[in-house]
Design an enzyme around this catalytic site. Sequence first.
Site, PDB file in Angstrom:
ATOM      1  N   ASP A  31       7.380  32.163  -4.158  1.00  0.00           N
ATOM      2  CA  ASP A  31       6.198  31.841  -4.976  1.00  0.00           C
ATOM      3  C   ASP A  31       5.164  32.952  -4.839  1.00  0.00           C
ATOM      4  O   ASP A  31       5.145  33.667  -3.837  1.00  0.00           O
ATOM      5  CB  ASP A  31       5.564  30.525  -4.504  1.00  0.00           C
ATOM      6  CG  ASP A  31       6.524  29.361  -4.628  1.00  0.00           C
ATOM      7  OD1 ASP A  31       7.446  29.436  -5.451  1.00  0.00           O
ATOM      8  OD2 ASP A  31       6.347  28.381  -3.875  1.00  0.00           O
TER       9      ASP A  31
HETATM   10  N1  URA Z   1       9.926  27.209  -0.864  1.00  0.00           N
HETATM   11  C1  URA Z   1       8.728  27.155  -1.496  1.00  0.00           C
HETATM   12  O1  URA Z   1       8.166  26.080  -1.685  1.00  0.00           O
HETATM   13  N2  URA Z   1       8.182  28.311  -1.891  1.00  0.00           N
HETATM   14  C2  URA Z   1       8.739  29.522  -1.676  1.00  0.00           C
HETATM   15  O2  URA Z   1       8.170  30.551  -2.052  1.00  0.00           O
HETATM   16  C3  URA Z   1       9.975  29.557  -1.020  1.00  0.00           C
HETATM   17  C4  URA Z   1      10.557  28.378  -0.616  1.00  0.00           C
END
Ligand code: URA
Length: 231
Positions: A103
């Site tokens: 993310d």
């Molecule tokens: N899980 C998440 O919620 N976000 C990420 O960036 C990676 C794994």
Amino acid sequence: MRLDKILHSQGIGPRKTCQMLIQRGAVRVNGLLCKNIKESFNPIDLNFSVYGDEYTYQEHVYIALYKPTGYECSHQTSHHASVFELLPNEFNERGVQTVGRLDQDTTGLLLLSDDGQFIQALTHPKKHVGKVYVMTTIEPITAIQIQQLEEGVALRNETGIFKAHDVEQLDEYTLRMTIHQGVYHQVKRMITVVGNHVTQLHRSSVGGLDLPVSLEVGEWVYLTAEDRAKI
Ligand code: URA
């Protein structure tokens, strides 16, 4: 392999641009000027330069990036900068892709490559590659929450259950855990399901390969063959 093709394969630019660079005398191969676009070389370990910038031929590139917050793992981003802006343009030209996604607000180890088989091997759901995350939560983490994570939780619109492995509470608000799948927002959603909320998320390892300690946020390194063997 023809020199213009070699340059193109290394992300120097479109084939026509590579031909123009060669004809203009910008390219040296093993130190010698070469103005013939059709001249053939064995590309393995070939050293060449373009306007003095040195390159060694690599069939594929494998990269570890320390992803900062505020970067999206996509070429066409909507609200944030792209992780590809942190890499030399040659990598984009040669089709380097991220191995899975983080993310925009997640930090840590992001692997990238232009080797489709490598990407597939690491992202295929059946391969169960372990990814280690360290997170900070808004509420203190409870023993019940840890137990639920270890037993596995269901996530809306996803099939199966999602378990956390090697769960370790580092302090009241900090948890380290490994997951073997990689569905959208998986860690944040798992923590939400057990009644807490992630405020910070960091990936420290993928498939047994740790984020190199030498890397500062936003920096990248080539993975060595040894690194790749670990994964
Ligand atoms: N899980 C998440 O919620 N976000 C990420 O960036 C990676 C794994």
